[in-house]
Design an enzyme around this catalytic site. Structure first.
Site, PDB file in Angstrom:
ATOM      1  N   GLY A   1       0.824  -1.204   0.000  1.00  0.00           N
ATOM      2  CA  GLY A   1       0.000   0.000   0.000  1.00  0.00           C
ATOM      3  C   GLY A   1       0.858   1.254   0.000  1.00  0.00           C
ATOM      4  N   VAL A   2       0.185   2.380  -0.085  1.00  0.00           N
ATOM      5  CA  VAL A   2       0.890   3.657  -0.096  1.00  0.00           C
ATOM      6  C   VAL A   2       1.225   4.036   1.341  1.00  0.00           C
ATOM      7  CG1 VAL A   2       0.619   6.090  -0.689  1.00  0.00           C
ATOM      8  CG2 VAL A   2      -0.283   4.332  -2.205  1.00  0.00           C
ATOM      9  N   GLY A   3       2.356   4.693   1.547  1.00  0.00           N
ATOM     10  CA  GLY A   3       2.649   5.220   2.875  1.00  0.00           C
ATOM     11  C   GLY A   3       3.991   4.778   3.410  1.00  0.00           C
ATOM     12  N   ASN A   4       4.355   5.384   4.545  1.00  0.00           N
ATOM     13  CA  ASN A   4       5.683   5.177   5.122  1.00  0.00           C
ATOM     14  C   ASN A   4       5.937   3.746   5.544  1.00  0.00           C
ATOM     15  OD1 ASN A   4       6.211   7.834   4.841  1.00  0.00           O
ATOM     16  ND2 ASN A   4       5.583   8.380   6.924  1.00  0.00           N
TER      17      ASN A   4
ATOM     18  N   GLU B   1      -0.601  -1.723  -6.686  1.00  0.00           N
ATOM     19  CA  GLU B   1      -1.249  -0.579  -7.331  1.00  0.00           C
ATOM     20  C   GLU B   1      -0.213   0.426  -7.793  1.00  0.00           C
ATOM     21  OE1 GLU B   1      -5.407   0.090  -4.924  1.00  0.00           O
ATOM     22  OE2 GLU B   1      -3.616   1.169  -4.320  1.00  0.00           O
TER      23      GLU B   1
ATOM     24  N   ASN C   1      -8.252   9.492   3.315  1.00  0.00           N
ATOM     25  CA  ASN C   1      -8.112   9.409   1.860  1.00  0.00           C
ATOM     26  C   ASN C   1      -9.278   8.594   1.294  1.00  0.00           C
ATOM     27  OD1 ASN C   1      -5.681  10.753   2.216  1.00  0.00           O
ATOM     28  ND2 ASN C   1      -4.508   8.868   2.281  1.00  0.00           N
TER      29      ASN C   1
ATOM     30  N   GLY D   1      -7.404   0.676  -2.824  1.00  0.00           N
ATOM     31  CA  GLY D   1      -7.447  -0.698  -3.302  1.00  0.00           C
ATOM     32  C   GLY D   1      -7.228  -1.699  -2.190  1.00  0.00           C
TER      33      GLY D   1
END
Lengths: 488, 488
Positions: A252-255, A278, A368, A372
């Protein structure tokens, strides 16, 4: 045509379908010009608002500019812009948060209305309507197919560096659909361009601006600790024979997600991996530089200015390791389940029974969106949800009695991880899950409070299968809302 | 071998994998004998409990007898037996409720331990280990493959009437999995028997008892009204060009779902349909008799004594219209999404934002389980959740401010239907959804209360995206728990 002239083509109340997925490949000049036009019209007392469909989030030049200009009536399926988010949470913009893998299908089936105008960033347009996309595929194919008119932002920044990176293929629509023939991460099953009816192209606007992606930041200690727990668990599962090698990862997106990839890149014992994800994020370049990436499939490639420079200098070699697909394919249950993806996604909060909130603070304010995460968590072979155990200087516990908003039910949360530890929830009944999550994942400052709740709920709940105390389930959230801290 | 002798082969603390899916094709004699043995051992002060994995629910001869004998320690992934349910809700039996389409995959991947003994109802066993299953496939293939020992209940009731009805095929396991080659409801891609290692068969017990399926009851007025709303909506969508013809239907278990099929059977204008579903229920025979069934794929065929008689008399002709598949295939996201299934499932309650509870009363007492509802709702082309607007003589509203347990999030609930009306939620933002659900679906007795809550929550919630009032979200449930009615 200038961006301003193109913006003049868009009417009040239209539905726009824009390219872009998580700050990659979104249109920049036309939305900015459209925002200015909306402001002018508003100053004249004239209404001007549009509905905005996208792949996922877009940059400030699009979502931010249009939100500040009060030019968005409705937005779907995802966003991450500060000003847009703020307007949504004030109830000024209608927002439908949707699974990213299903949005395009909704539009193609007519469940959602189709965009009247598509605004798509491209790197090449031929006279006969062949369009090469830029740094994302997103829902661009669907928008180009379904829209009445097409505005192209032709971005010369990339030259032909991106040519060939896309695999433009959309699954058939029922009832006469065939299997999606993707069985390996780098399988290519479509064309590297999108064919459109050239008559629909009403404007081509020349641009040369890069995606506004924040530079990569080094993982902090908490993210590194979480990554460590995950890698240790994966090694353990492999040793037990429960995890065949060769499974691709989704990140996933993020740190925290970045920290896992970075830890893999820096671990000399790590076997090379592949990604079916993604967003191909900047951490991937470190995997490549340490010879640990077999290949990466995504729907977007996010590059900060620094990473873009590296990509452009090495595009020819790098492209062989990357495929960008429409999000209907990158996030498709069929392909994710077939490949046996190992999914890693970030949670906002998790409750003691294993339900996960990915999107809404205190149940009401969207951060947000679900993105996905459910496309992957629901269909992966093994799934992780991860978050620091506390937020806001310890005033918020990420482990709560009941999530204030539920995106992923206990049925699809395999493993939960905080810096405190990892809870393997597979096969556990609800009460066993509660003990394991509290013991392994909660912050010590909140452990007593969570155990007290569980003791109370086990005693008071009418049914003991999922002992939930409806009268106290949200007490921690309510305390935070009134006192600024979940602490007792 | 006698059932009693076979039961002697099972040790304390084993994991049993039994055939059966929703009262179809479950073992009867051995579980009953095992329950008696457990009671004898308990009377001697000896421990005897097993973990019980199945396809879905089994009959009283299995789940009921073993639960009453206190012989079940752990149960997964579904149940519907009164005594078993009661023990689970008293906290005496551990129960993991799971998506029915994923249970077999969990066992094959090692996420769950494999059954040590499989107890499978069959209609034929050959010396070289070819087993023909009976009225369900369920997870029987996985159990037969993975178990150390196999006990067969060889049921002579069906003769060869069921021979050829099964399509025994399991999807490949990652990382080397191929597409599942099912593109039409009646596609056959496997064998009509399961091949096992004959050495593993430790007992064959001869039986001749039918599945204990309740007789079909005529739909009541409320179910008929709900069915009417659905058929009217489908006709409307078709007229609007949003629903291609030829999409198969999935129909959950229960009266309301049966009512929809019955209404189709009795509507002279109804085109013939096909079903891609879990359970081929008795209502299907009425579709056949009115020449309205093209074909039905499921993992189970439930027949009351009357329906069984009809099936046995017409088996040769009927079998060409039926396929029974493992539940990993009948409920597989890949196939459901490819076929564009129209899904119809029953809800216990739905909240004003469109979240659905399919499984737990007041959040804590399990009814049956999530079953396959999410396998279908998450991957269908169009999905309905339906329920009467009230329960228990009007003291419970099925529409509530917040579901007390969440199985299906607002992201995957397209259409909600009660006898009051139908709410098309597709593409709506949360507040619009709330108004539509309250207006269209809630019972007039509760409409004011729900609107009052919504007005309060819109004012009080910190974020206006999903205005939820955490301090009052469960007030209707709490009132029911204390006063016996949700009414103010």
């Amino acid at each position: 045509m200038s961006a301003e002239e193109a913006a003049e083509l868009i009417r009040h109340d239209e539905i726009l379908g824009v390219s872009g997925f998580t700050l990659a490949g979104y249109p920049k000049a036309v939305p900015t010009a459209l925002a200015k036009r909306a402001e002018r019209l508003h100053a004249q007392g004239k209404p001007f608002q549009v509905s905005l469909f996208s792949g996922a989030s877009t940059g400030d030049e699009c979502d931010g500019a249009l939100a500040r200009a009060n030019a968005i009536r409705y937005r779907a399926p995802y966003q991450s812009n500060k000003d847009l988010r703020s307007a949504i949470n004030q109830g000024k913009i209608f927002y439908t948060d949707a699974h990213l893998g299903i949005m395009g299908r909704w539009i193609r089936s007519g469940a959602l209305p189709h965009p009247t105008t598509a605004i798509i960033e491209a790197t090449e347009v031929s006279d006969d309507g062949k369009i090469r996309l830029s740094t994302s595929c997103g829902n661009s194919m669907e928008f180009l197919q379904m829209a009445d008119r097409i505005i192209v932002e032709l971005n010369s920044l990339y030259g032909d560096a991106l040519a060939g990176i896309h695999d433009c293929y959309l699954p058939d629509m029922p009832p006469h659909a065939r299997p999606i023939p993707v069985s390996h991460v780098l399988d290519r099953v479509g064309t590297d361009f999108v064919q459109v009816d050239p008559e629909k192209i009403v404007a081509i606007v020349h641009t040369q601006a890069g995606d506004s992606v924040h530079p990569f930041t080094e993982p902090d200690e908490i993210s590194k600790t979480i990554a460590g727990h995950i890698l240790e668990f994966l090694a353990h599962e492999r040793k037990k024979g429960r995890l065949p090698s060769g499974l691709p990862y989704q990140s996933g997106v993020g740190n925290v997600a970045n920290a896992v990839l970075t830890a893999m890149a820096r671990n000399p014992l790590q076997e090379p991996i592949s990604l079916f994800t993604e967003v191909i994020q900047e951490a991937v370049f470190e995997l490549i530089q340490s010879d640990k990436l077999l290949g990466a499939s995504g729907t977007a490639l996010t590059c900060s200015a620094k990473a873009r420079k590296y990509f452009l200098a090495n595009a020819f070699a790098l492209k062989r390791k990357f495929v960008l697909r429409p999000q209907e394919v990158s996030n498709h249950p069929e392909v994710i389940r077939r490949l046996g993806v190992i999914a890693m996604n970030t949670a906002i909060e998790c409750d003691i029974f294993g339900n996960v909130n990915s999107s809404h603070i205190c149940g009401s304010s969207v951060m947000n969106g679900i993105g996905g995460s459910a496309d992957f968590s629901r269909n992966c072979l093994l799934g992780f949800f991860m978050t620091p155990s506390t937020a806001k200087n310890g005033t918020i516990s990420a482990i709560v009695p009941l999530v204030s908003h539920l995106d992923h039910s206990d049925h699809e949360t395999d493993i939960f991880v905080t810096e405190q530890g990892l809870a393997d929830l597979r096969g556990l009944d609800p009460v066993a899950r509660a003990h394991r999550i509290i013991d392994a994942c909660s912050h010590p400052d909140y452990r007593q409070q969570l155990n007290d709740y569980l003791n109370y709920s086990v005693k008071s709940a009418k049914g003991k299968h999922i002992p939930i105390a409806l009268d106290r389930a949200f007490n921690m959230h309510l305390r935070f809302l009134s006192d600024g801290s979940m602490k007792e």
